[in-house]
Motif scaffolding. Structure first.
Motif, PDB file in Angstrom:
ATOM      1  N   HIS A 142     -57.383 -32.373  31.295  1.00  0.00           N
ATOM      2  CA  HIS A 142     -57.580 -33.061  32.631  1.00  0.00           C
ATOM      3  C   HIS A 142     -58.327 -32.121  33.714  1.00  0.00           C
ATOM      4  N   SER A 143     -58.688 -32.562  34.528  1.00  0.00           N
ATOM      5  CA  SER A 143     -59.559 -32.020  35.546  1.00  0.00           C
ATOM      6  C   SER A 143     -58.638 -31.311  36.795  1.00  0.00           C
ATOM      7  N   LYS A 144     -57.441 -31.259  36.582  1.00  0.00           N
ATOM      8  CA  LYS A 144     -56.660 -30.445  37.375  1.00  0.00           C
ATOM      9  C   LYS A 144     -55.410 -29.896  36.312  1.00  0.00           C
ATOM     10  N   GLY A 145     -54.880 -28.533  37.021  1.00  0.00           N
ATOM     11  CA  GLY A 145     -53.882 -28.088  36.385  1.00  0.00           C
ATOM     12  C   GLY A 145     -52.696 -27.617  37.340  1.00  0.00           C
ATOM     13  N   ALA A 146     -51.720 -27.318  36.842  1.00  0.00           N
ATOM     14  CA  ALA A 146     -50.553 -26.996  37.812  1.00  0.00           C
ATOM     15  C   ALA A 146     -50.633 -25.420  38.104  1.00  0.00           C
ATOM     16  N   VAL A 147     -50.291 -25.326  39.362  1.00  0.00           N
ATOM     17  CA  VAL A 147     -50.441 -24.178  40.224  1.00  0.00           C
ATOM     18  C   VAL A 147     -48.895 -23.246  39.809  1.00  0.00           C
ATOM     19  N   GLY A 148     -48.907 -22.201  39.674  1.00  0.00           N
ATOM     20  CA  GLY A 148     -47.772 -21.390  39.448  1.00  0.00           C
ATOM     21  C   GLY A 148     -47.740 -19.942  39.184  1.00  0.00           C
ATOM     22  N   GLU A 206     -51.788 -37.380  43.547  1.00  0.00           N
ATOM     23  CA  GLU A 206     -52.202 -36.443  42.401  1.00  0.00           C
ATOM     24  C   GLU A 206     -52.218 -35.157  43.076  1.00  0.00           C
ATOM     25  N   GLU A 207     -51.346 -34.833  43.963  1.00  0.00           N
ATOM     26  CA  GLU A 207     -51.165 -33.381  44.462  1.00  0.00           C
ATOM     27  C   GLU A 207     -50.358 -32.329  43.594  1.00  0.00           C
ATOM     28  N   GLY A 208     -49.184 -33.043  43.052  1.00  0.00           N
ATOM     29  CA  GLY A 208     -48.442 -32.352  42.228  1.00  0.00           C
ATOM     30  C   GLY A 208     -48.070 -33.234  41.082  1.00  0.00           C
ATOM     31  N   LEU A 217     -46.077 -38.312  36.863  1.00  0.00           N
ATOM     32  CA  LEU A 217     -47.277 -37.825  37.022  1.00  0.00           C
ATOM     33  C   LEU A 217     -48.422 -39.140  37.092  1.00  0.00           C
ATOM     34  N   GLU A 218     -49.412 -39.092  38.018  1.00  0.00           N
ATOM     35  CA  GLU A 218     -50.158 -40.221  37.984  1.00  0.00           C
ATOM     36  C   GLU A 218     -51.128 -40.282  36.902  1.00  0.00           C
ATOM     37  N   LYS A 219     -52.002 -39.139  36.673  1.00  0.00           N
ATOM     38  CA  LYS A 219     -52.891 -38.687  35.624  1.00  0.00           C
ATOM     39  C   LYS A 219     -52.719 -37.475  35.137  1.00  0.00           C
ATOM     40  N   PRO A 220     -52.855 -37.143  34.029  1.00  0.00           N
ATOM     41  CA  PRO A 220     -53.730 -37.942  32.846  1.00  0.00           C
ATOM     42  C   PRO A 220     -52.295 -38.793  32.443  1.00  0.00           C
ATOM     43  N   LYS A 221     -52.538 -39.794  31.588  1.00  0.00           N
ATOM     44  CA  LYS A 221     -51.590 -40.349  30.636  1.00  0.00           C
ATOM     45  C   LYS A 221     -51.357 -39.501  29.464  1.00  0.00           C
ATOM     46  N   ILE A 222     -50.019 -39.217  29.232  1.00  0.00           N
ATOM     47  CA  ILE A 222     -49.654 -38.491  28.073  1.00  0.00           C
ATOM     48  C   ILE A 222     -48.992 -38.803  27.148  1.00  0.00           C
ATOM     49  N   LYS A 223     -48.917 -40.284  26.788  1.00  0.00           N
ATOM     50  CA  LYS A 223     -48.505 -40.771  25.564  1.00  0.00           C
ATOM     51  C   LYS A 223     -48.871 -40.328  24.310  1.00  0.00           C
ATOM     52  N   SER A 224     -50.402 -39.903  24.160  1.00  0.00           N
ATOM     53  CA  SER A 224     -50.636 -39.428  23.007  1.00  0.00           C
ATOM     54  C   SER A 224     -50.494 -37.825  22.699  1.00  0.00           C
ATOM     55  N   TYR A 225     -49.916 -37.247  23.609  1.00  0.00           N
ATOM     56  CA  TYR A 225     -49.605 -35.825  23.717  1.00  0.00           C
ATOM     57  C   TYR A 225     -47.996 -35.660  23.354  1.00  0.00           C
ATOM     58  N   ILE A 273     -39.153 -37.229  25.475  1.00  0.00           N
ATOM     59  CA  ILE A 273     -39.897 -37.033  26.595  1.00  0.00           C
ATOM     60  C   ILE A 273     -40.462 -38.474  26.890  1.00  0.00           C
ATOM     61  N   LYS A 274     -40.219 -38.599  28.345  1.00  0.00           N
ATOM     62  CA  LYS A 274     -40.826 -40.030  28.722  1.00  0.00           C
ATOM     63  C   LYS A 274     -41.802 -39.493  30.047  1.00  0.00           C
ATOM     64  N   ALA A 275     -42.365 -40.643  30.401  1.00  0.00           N
ATOM     65  CA  ALA A 275     -43.370 -40.277  31.539  1.00  0.00           C
ATOM     66  C   ALA A 275     -43.200 -41.774  32.539  1.00  0.00           C
ATOM     67  N   THR A 276     -43.503 -41.248  33.644  1.00  0.00           N
ATOM     68  CA  THR A 276     -43.682 -42.588  34.654  1.00  0.00           C
ATOM     69  C   THR A 276     -44.601 -41.932  35.728  1.00  0.00           C
ATOM     70  N   THR A 277     -45.012 -42.928  36.518  1.00  0.00           N
ATOM     71  CA  THR A 277     -45.645 -42.552  37.728  1.00  0.00           C
ATOM     72  C   THR A 277     -44.942 -42.757  39.103  1.00  0.00           C
ATOM     73  N   THR A 278     -45.473 -42.608  40.263  1.00  0.00           N
ATOM     74  CA  THR A 278     -44.705 -42.987  41.214  1.00  0.00           C
ATOM     75  C   THR A 278     -45.342 -44.319  42.160  1.00  0.00           C
ATOM     76  N   GLU A 279     -46.081 -44.838  41.448  1.00  0.00           N
ATOM     77  CA  GLU A 279     -46.918 -46.204  41.988  1.00  0.00           C
ATOM     78  C   GLU A 279     -47.528 -45.657  43.172  1.00  0.00           C
ATOM     79  N   ARG A 280     -48.419 -44.496  42.851  1.00  0.00           N
ATOM     80  CA  ARG A 280     -49.394 -43.835  43.843  1.00  0.00           C
ATOM     81  C   ARG A 280     -48.694 -43.452  45.035  1.00  0.00           C
ATOM     82  N   MET A 281     -47.219 -43.447  45.056  1.00  0.00           N
ATOM     83  CA  MET A 281     -46.738 -43.062  46.456  1.00  0.00           C
ATOM     84  C   MET A 281     -46.286 -41.431  46.284  1.00  0.00           C
TER      85      MET A 281
END
Length: 159
Positions: A29-35, A145-147, A102-110, A131-139
């Motif tokens: 992905h073009s971004k990574g988590a900060v910590g 995609e800030e976090g 998370l909005e992106k990336p889609k993680i199903k294949s991972y 392990i499931k994934a969902t978006t927040t419908e861009r909210m």
């Protein structure tokens, strides 16, 4: 009491130029988590769920971000140490149910790789690691995609 339930949640900001690690797997992905560590929100949420179920505090108690030994640490190491901590308290992990937001990336294949990594560390089968994934419908910050956020629930059994 022979069974204990725990829940965990973790949040991390996303930034350009960082690697994205989720469930012990590097995600392209073009971004990574900060910590302080590798910022793997999923593994952190699972650790917190296990620690909570065993009434051992939280991830910050055992692996504080003020301690240089945890700087850039692989969160799979933290997960293994957490499994050892609950084992010393007389518990073993039965199963994990988790959700990534998370909005992106889609993680199903991972997901199969993540399940395998987590199951191996925790002494489970992949059928015991959901392990499931969902978006927040861009909210909100996730939608912009800030976090990203991870939630986890675990069941522990007295051994």
């Amino acid at each position: 009491m022979s069974f204990r339930i725990g829940q965990g949640v973790d949040f991390h900001q996303l930034a350009e130029g960082r690697e994205l690690w989720l469930g012990g797997v590097k995600i392209e992905h073009s971004k990574g988590a900060v910590g302080h560590s590798d910022a793997d929100v999923l593994l952190h949420a699972i650790c917190d769920a296990m620690l909570g179920a065993a009434c051992l505090g939280d991830i910050g108690t055992h692996f504080p971000d003020t301690d240089s030994q945890y700087k850039n640490i692989d969160s799979k190491i933290l997960l293994k140490q957490t499994v050892n901590l609950i084992g010393k308290e007389g518990y073993s992990l039965v199963n994990i149910d988790s959700t990534l937001c998370l909005e992106k990336p889609k993680i199903k294949s991972y997901v199969p790789q993540m399940q395998e990594a987590i199951a191996t560390i925790c002494g489970l089968t992949t059928r015991d690691v959901s392990i499931k994934a969902t978006t927040t419908e861009r909210m909100g910050f996730v939608g912009r995609e800030e976090g990203l956020v991870a939630y986890a629930s675990v069941l522990l059994q007295r051994i």
